[in-house]
Design a protein around this motif. Structure first.
Motif, PDB file in Angstrom:
ATOM      1  N   VAL A  55       0.746  -1.226  -0.086  1.00 20.70           N
ATOM      2  CA  VAL A  55      -0.132   0.058   0.099  1.00 20.70           C
ATOM      3  C   VAL A  55       0.793   1.138   0.048  1.00 20.70           C
ATOM      4  N   ILE A  56       2.024   1.038   0.835  1.00 17.35           N
ATOM      5  CA  ILE A  56       2.665   2.582   0.842  1.00 17.35           C
ATOM      6  C   ILE A  56       3.564   2.650  -0.284  1.00 17.35           C
ATOM      7  N   VAL A  57       4.146   1.740  -0.778  1.00 15.20           N
ATOM      8  CA  VAL A  57       5.299   1.883  -2.126  1.00 15.20           C
ATOM      9  C   VAL A  57       4.566   1.656  -3.335  1.00 15.20           C
ATOM     10  N   GLY A  58       3.247   1.234  -3.435  1.00 19.10           N
ATOM     11  CA  GLY A  58       2.615   1.020  -4.876  1.00 19.10           C
ATOM     12  C   GLY A  58       2.830   0.122  -5.560  1.00 19.10           C
ATOM     13  N   TYR A  59       3.604  -1.170  -5.068  1.00 20.98           N
ATOM     14  CA  TYR A  59       3.892  -2.334  -6.015  1.00 20.98           C
ATOM     15  C   TYR A  59       3.974  -3.385  -4.775  1.00 20.98           C
ATOM     16  N   SER A  60       3.938  -4.567  -5.434  1.00 20.67           N
ATOM     17  CA  SER A  60       4.085  -5.781  -4.659  1.00 20.67           C
ATOM     18  C   SER A  60       5.499  -5.934  -4.063  1.00 20.67           C
TER      19      SER A  60
END
Length: 72
Positions: free
Chosen positions: A52-57
Motif C-alpha cells: 500500500v505504501i510503496v505502490g507495488y508488490s
C-alpha cells in the motif's frame, strides 16, 4: 494461518508493524518468542502494508537461521 490471532489497528502488535512499514530507515523487524504461525502472519501483514505504501508488490523471502551471505 493464526486463526486464533485477531488483528486490528488498536493492538500494539499491528500498530508496531504499521510503524515499521512507514519508517523508511527501518530495514528489519525483530520478533522474540513467536510461533511460526505468528511470524508468517507478521510477514504477510508487513508485505501488505508495504504494498500500500510503496505502490507495488513486495516479495516475501524466508531465510533459515543458517543462511550464508551468498544465499542472500
Amino acid at each position: 494461518m493464526a486463526k486464533s490471532f485477531q488483528l486490528c489497528l488498536t493492538d500494539s502488535f499491528t500498530r508496531s508493524l504499521a510503524c515499521a512499514a512507514i519508517t523508511p530507515g527501518l530495514r528489519s523487524i525483530l520478533l522474540f518468542d513467536s510461533s511460526l504461525e505468528v511470524l508468517q502472519l507478521a510477514a504477510q501483514i508487513t508485505a501488505d502494508m508495504l504494498k500500500v505504501i510503496v505502490g507495488y508488490s513486495v516479495k516475501t523471502v524466508y531465510l533459515n537461521s543458517f543462511e550464508s551471505e551468498e544465499n542472500l
